[in-house]
Scaffold this active site. Structure first.
Site, PDB file in Angstrom:
ATOM      1  N   VAL A 229       0.843  -1.191   0.000  1.00 59.63           N
ATOM      2  CA  VAL A 229       0.000   0.000   0.000  1.00 59.63           C
ATOM      3  C   VAL A 229       0.883   1.248   0.000  1.00 59.63           C
ATOM      4  O   VAL A 229       0.438   2.342   0.351  1.00 59.63           O
ATOM      5  CB  VAL A 229      -0.950   0.016   1.220  1.00 59.63           C
ATOM      6  N   ALA A 230       2.141   1.077  -0.380  1.00 56.89           N
ATOM      7  CA  ALA A 230       3.099   2.183  -0.425  1.00 56.89           C
ATOM      8  C   ALA A 230       3.062   2.821  -1.809  1.00 56.89           C
ATOM      9  O   ALA A 230       2.120   3.542  -2.143  1.00 56.89           O
ATOM     10  CB  ALA A 230       4.496   1.668  -0.079  1.00 56.89           C
ATOM     11  N   ARG A 231       4.045   2.534  -2.621  1.00 55.89           N
ATOM     12  CA  ARG A 231       4.090   2.944  -4.017  1.00 55.89           C
ATOM     13  C   ARG A 231       4.602   1.761  -4.821  1.00 55.89           C
ATOM     14  O   ARG A 231       5.410   0.960  -4.328  1.00 55.89           O
ATOM     15  CB  ARG A 231       5.019   4.153  -4.214  1.00 55.89           C
ATOM     16  N   ASP A 255      -2.180  -2.869  -3.986  1.00 56.78           N
ATOM     17  CA  ASP A 255      -3.022  -1.713  -4.275  1.00 56.78           C
ATOM     18  C   ASP A 255      -2.297  -0.737  -5.181  1.00 56.78           C
ATOM     19  O   ASP A 255      -2.917   0.163  -5.754  1.00 56.78           O
ATOM     20  CB  ASP A 255      -3.428  -1.012  -2.977  1.00 56.78           C
ATOM     21  N   GLU A 260       1.638   1.922 -13.319  1.00 62.55           N
ATOM     22  CA  GLU A 260       0.281   2.097 -12.828  1.00 62.55           C
ATOM     23  C   GLU A 260      -0.434   3.110 -13.707  1.00 62.55           C
ATOM     24  O   GLU A 260       0.089   4.216 -13.908  1.00 62.55           O
ATOM     25  CB  GLU A 260       0.327   2.586 -11.377  1.00 62.55           C
ATOM     26  N   HIS A 279      -5.533   1.092  -6.653  1.00 62.99           N
ATOM     27  CA  HIS A 279      -5.023   2.206  -5.840  1.00 62.99           C
ATOM     28  C   HIS A 279      -6.157   2.907  -5.095  1.00 62.99           C
ATOM     29  O   HIS A 279      -6.235   4.145  -5.062  1.00 62.99           O
ATOM     30  CB  HIS A 279      -4.277   3.212  -6.727  1.00 62.99           C
TER      31      HIS A 279
END
Length: 317
Positions: A229-231, A255, A260, A279
């Site tokens: 859930v970071a990058r 996520d 992306e 995301h």
């Protein structure tokens, strides 16, 4: 002219008027306006002391002659013109902490879903298959949280009562943590060697970019469940694909991805033990309410002290 201008860019598809209404409730003596078009943004920003939104470009900043604070509606700020804000003496705050409860729920829910085999159960349900399968216990596991900002701390808080061993990886391990052990990023291999559940909740920096690479994936237990859930770039995408192709990782809930959005023909879509979400772990119906609490408190603080410094979630420029 308004004191506070809300840019027209919504968060998670929620109308920006809801955000403006929340600000008006908290600051009834301040005029709050929503800039609904590019033209109105250029007009309204000229005399506003506070501008809030997901981003600001230098051309708009040049028109904001009275601007004292840009209150970002995102937790991250690497996409913003930091040098330009600093040159013009504009303070910057973020939405850090707004996401804590909901993203922490996402992470714990993801771990539990894979531990109890919910992905397989759902697949069998679609196929009309009644077949028992083995599942894992979350209790008794070693759980590693990478990054101890507001989100990482919220994850750790929610692990109370699950009877798990907790370890954390953070930039400054000497600060300690409410976990059983704390490691620095240079000790990531030691932290994750026996972890069955890992969450990436760290900012994207030179130190964390590519942190989860082929070498670290080889160190991780082959039954480990990774949640990001970071990058996206915190984890090497090609290394992840290779790990799943070779059955070197138990599962993942992502996520965020790199790239992306993830192309429709990317191999990550095809692994049965990988769950992808677009995301949106940060979505909560309380987003604007929590964000308005931060912004309103900072406006009051600046009014009281006469300074746009020492604000909550302020980024040092």
């Amino acid at each position: 002219m308004p004191d506070i201008v809300v840019r027209r860019h919504s968060v998670h598809g929620m109308p920006t008027e809801e955000y403006a209404s929340a600000l008006r409730e908290r600051l009834p003596d301040r005029e709050v306006a929503v800039a609904r078009t590019p033209a109105s943004e250029r007009d309204l920003v000229t005399d506003a002391a506070v501008l809030t939104g997901s981003a600001i470009d230098e051309s708009l900043l040049e028109r904001a002659e009275s601007l004292r604070l840009f209150a970002s509606t995102y937790a991250g700020y690497d996409h913003l013109p930091l040098d330009a804000l600093a040159d013009r003496g504009v303070a910057l705050t973020t939405a850090s902490g707004v996401h804590g409860p909901n993203i922490a729920e996402y992470v714990v829910g993801a771990w539990l879903s894979l531990a109890r085999g919910f992905l397989r159960a759902r697949r069998q349900q679609r196929e009309g298959v009644w077949q028992a399968f083995q599942a894992d216990d979350f209790a008794g596991s070693r759980v590693c949280v990478v990054g101890l900002g507001a989100i990482g701390e919220a994850i750790v808080d929610r692990l109370d009562g699950f009877d798990v061993e907790t370890v954390a990886v953070r930039h400054s391990p000497e600060k300690g943590a409410a976990t059983d052990e704390v490691y620095g990023y240079d000790e990531a291999h030691e932290a994750m060697a026996d972890a069955r559940y890992v969450a990436l909740a760290c900012p994207l920096t030179d130190e964390t970019r590519g942190l989860v690479d082929r070498a670290l994936l080889r160190t991780m237990h082959p039954d480990c469940v990774l949640v990001n859930v970071a990058r996206g770039p915190v984890a090497d995408t090609d290394a992840l694909v290779e790990a799943f192709q070779r059955n070197h990782l138990g599962g993942a809930v992502l996520d965020v991805t790199d790239p992306e959005p993830l192309p429709g023909d990317h191999p990550l879509w095809d692994f049965e033990n990988v769950l992808l979400t677009p995301h949106n772990a940060g979505h909560t119906p309380a987003y604007y309410e929590r964000l308005a609490d931060i912004v309103a408190e900072n406006v009051r603080r600046a009014e009281s002290t006469g300074s746009w410094d020492g604000l909550e979630n302020q980024v040092g420029l």
